[in-house]
Design a protein around this motif. Structure first.
Motif, PDB file in Angstrom:
ATOM      1  N   VAL A  62       4.270  36.234  13.634  1.00  0.00           N
ATOM      2  CA  VAL A  62       5.131  35.621  12.796  1.00  0.00           C
ATOM      3  C   VAL A  62       6.312  34.841  13.241  1.00  0.00           C
ATOM      4  O   VAL A  62       6.863  35.656  14.280  1.00  0.00           O
ATOM      5  CB  VAL A  62       5.748  36.640  11.831  1.00  0.00           C
ATOM      6  N   ALA A  63       6.593  33.426  12.991  1.00  0.00           N
ATOM      7  CA  ALA A  63       7.552  33.145  13.725  1.00  0.00           C
ATOM      8  C   ALA A  63       8.673  32.979  12.738  1.00  0.00           C
ATOM      9  O   ALA A  63      10.056  32.844  13.252  1.00  0.00           O
ATOM     10  CB  ALA A  63       7.183  31.479  13.891  1.00  0.00           C
ATOM     11  N   VAL A  64       8.740  32.887  11.553  1.00  0.00           N
ATOM     12  CA  VAL A  64       9.942  32.986  10.616  1.00  0.00           C
ATOM     13  C   VAL A  64       9.601  33.961   9.193  1.00  0.00           C
ATOM     14  O   VAL A  64       8.153  33.862   9.021  1.00  0.00           O
ATOM     15  CB  VAL A  64       9.906  31.454  10.113  1.00  0.00           C
ATOM     16  N   ARG A  65      10.310  34.921   9.100  1.00  0.00           N
ATOM     17  CA  ARG A  65       9.976  35.906   8.220  1.00  0.00           C
ATOM     18  C   ARG A  65      10.705  35.417   6.678  1.00  0.00           C
ATOM     19  O   ARG A  65      11.958  34.809   6.727  1.00  0.00           O
ATOM     20  CB  ARG A  65      10.607  37.271   8.572  1.00  0.00           C
ATOM     21  N   GLN A  66       9.883  36.027   5.781  1.00  0.00           N
ATOM     22  CA  GLN A  66      10.457  35.750   4.113  1.00  0.00           C
ATOM     23  C   GLN A  66      11.760  36.477   4.126  1.00  0.00           C
ATOM     24  O   GLN A  66      12.575  35.907   3.408  1.00  0.00           O
ATOM     25  CB  GLN A  66       9.496  36.387   3.423  1.00  0.00           C
ATOM     26  N   GLU A  67      12.154  37.623   4.877  1.00  0.00           N
ATOM     27  CA  GLU A  67      13.197  38.213   4.577  1.00  0.00           C
ATOM     28  C   GLU A  67      14.353  37.569   5.186  1.00  0.00           C
ATOM     29  O   GLU A  67      15.456  37.771   4.467  1.00  0.00           O
ATOM     30  CB  GLU A  67      13.053  39.711   5.313  1.00  0.00           C
ATOM     31  N   LEU A 100      14.653  34.156   5.184  1.00  0.00           N
ATOM     32  CA  LEU A 100      14.778  33.270   4.269  1.00  0.00           C
ATOM     33  C   LEU A 100      15.692  33.636   3.062  1.00  0.00           C
ATOM     34  O   LEU A 100      16.658  33.192   2.460  1.00  0.00           O
ATOM     35  CB  LEU A 100      13.391  32.542   3.865  1.00  0.00           C
ATOM     36  N   ASP A 101      15.248  34.770   2.425  1.00  0.00           N
ATOM     37  CA  ASP A 101      15.742  35.541   1.468  1.00  0.00           C
ATOM     38  C   ASP A 101      17.299  35.671   1.570  1.00  0.00           C
ATOM     39  O   ASP A 101      18.042  35.551   0.659  1.00  0.00           O
ATOM     40  CB  ASP A 101      15.125  36.766   0.972  1.00  0.00           C
ATOM     41  N   ARG A 102      17.596  36.026   2.953  1.00  0.00           N
ATOM     42  CA  ARG A 102      19.081  36.369   3.060  1.00  0.00           C
ATOM     43  C   ARG A 102      19.851  35.303   3.394  1.00  0.00           C
ATOM     44  O   ARG A 102      20.977  34.994   2.965  1.00  0.00           O
ATOM     45  CB  ARG A 102      19.195  37.361   4.399  1.00  0.00           C
ATOM     46  N   THR A 121      19.133  25.559   7.564  1.00  0.00           N
ATOM     47  CA  THR A 121      19.665  27.230   7.446  1.00  0.00           C
ATOM     48  C   THR A 121      19.859  27.552   8.979  1.00  0.00           C
ATOM     49  O   THR A 121      20.991  28.092   9.229  1.00  0.00           O
ATOM     50  CB  THR A 121      18.817  27.970   6.631  1.00  0.00           C
ATOM     51  N   GLU A 122      18.745  27.671   9.435  1.00  0.00           N
ATOM     52  CA  GLU A 122      18.975  28.281  11.189  1.00  0.00           C
ATOM     53  C   GLU A 122      19.863  27.457  11.947  1.00  0.00           C
ATOM     54  O   GLU A 122      20.681  27.980  12.744  1.00  0.00           O
ATOM     55  CB  GLU A 122      17.344  28.084  11.593  1.00  0.00           C
TER      56      GLU A 122
END
Length: 288
Positions: free
Chosen positions: A151-156, A158-160, A250-251
């Protein structure tokens, strides 16, 4: 890519690099040193029995030495197809010394220079021909086909983070997820012949993530940004690609809160405004 760290870190890393060279039967050549962020990595050209190589040393606190970042290059060596140009990993060695863990990786030496020498952000237009751009497009298309549980980017995240740093309510569900390099910026690409470096963090990310990251790091050079958009339009000019841009924005906006990438903030916010002016692009699963 970065400047030499504090003297105590530099001394420790040079000593451990010498240890790694001895274990892997490599002899440093010349005086060139390539430092990573805050001295986390130190790389040097070396001579070996099988020819010149590149010895990269990674350091982490002993209790954090291992896991995804530690295994990324080895997994890339095993899984990435030939259409993805990257340096061959010849050997590796891990050990712990006191409070730090170390990973040494011996690669084939890449003599073609990176497009930027010291930072991910592009500041002047590179001289890249059709062959280079075609190779990059082919590589990105090949990377997404590689199955992975990394996993490089987590949905969690993004949500936060997306509502917080974009400053708006937004559907944070990505239209699609695919395998990505995860750190595709100009200091990890060589030219005029393409090689993609630094395979620590590859894994699943929102579809279009790599192209979106490279495009965002191009924004200070509008001619190259436009060229990237033209060459990678089949990735960027889709609902998934626009969402990936929002993820990258975002990042990078988050990094500005730590004092990094400050000169990118204005063009990033301008691009954010352009994307969000088209409402379907804001909704995670919007139409093309």
């Amino acid at each position: 890519m970065y400047s030499e760290p504090d003297p105590d870190i530099a001394e420790r890393m040079r000593g451990m690099h010498a240890t790694a060279a001895a274990v892997l039967d490599a002899t440093p050549i010349g005086s060139r040193e390539a430092w990573g962020w805050r001295g986390r990595t130190l790389s040097r050209p070396v001579a070996t029995a099988s020819g010149e190589g590149w010895l990269r040393l990674v350091s982490a606190p002993a209790d954090k030495a291992g896991g995804k970042l530690w295994e990324g290059p080895q997994e890339a060596e095993r899984l990435m197809p030939p259409a993805v140009p990257r340096p061959h990993l010849r050997g590796r060695h891990t050990w712990t010394n006191g409070e730090h863990g170390y990973l040494a990786e011996l690669y084939d030496r890449v003599t073609v220079p990176t497009i930027t020498a010291h930072e991910p952000t592009l500041r002047k237009a590179p001289d890249l021909d059709d062959t280079w751009w075609d190779a990059l497009s082919t590589a990105l298309d090949a990377i997404v086909t590689v199955p992975s549980e990394r996993v490089a980017v987590r949905q969690e995240y993004l949500d936060r983070a997306m509502p917080q740093y974009l400053g708006m309510e937004i559907d944070t569900k990505a239209p699609a997820w695919t395998t990505a390099h995860g750190d595709l910026h100009w200091a990890n690409l060589t030219g005029p012949t393409l090689t993609i470096l630094d395979w620590e963090g590859w894994g699943i990310a929102p579809a279009g993530y790599d192209a979106a990251l490279l495009y965002s790091y191009s924004l200070l050079v509008p001619t190259t940004a436009a060229e990237a958009r033209r060459r990678l339009g089949h990735i960027l000019d889709t609902a998934a690609g626009r969402f990936a841009e929002l993820v990258v924005i975002t990042e990078l906006l988050q990094t500005t809160t730590r004092g990094d990438n400050l000169d990118l903030e204005k063009p990033l916010r301008r691009r954010l405004s352009e994307i969000t002016s088209a409402q379907p692009a804001v909704r995670g699963a919007g139409a093309e």
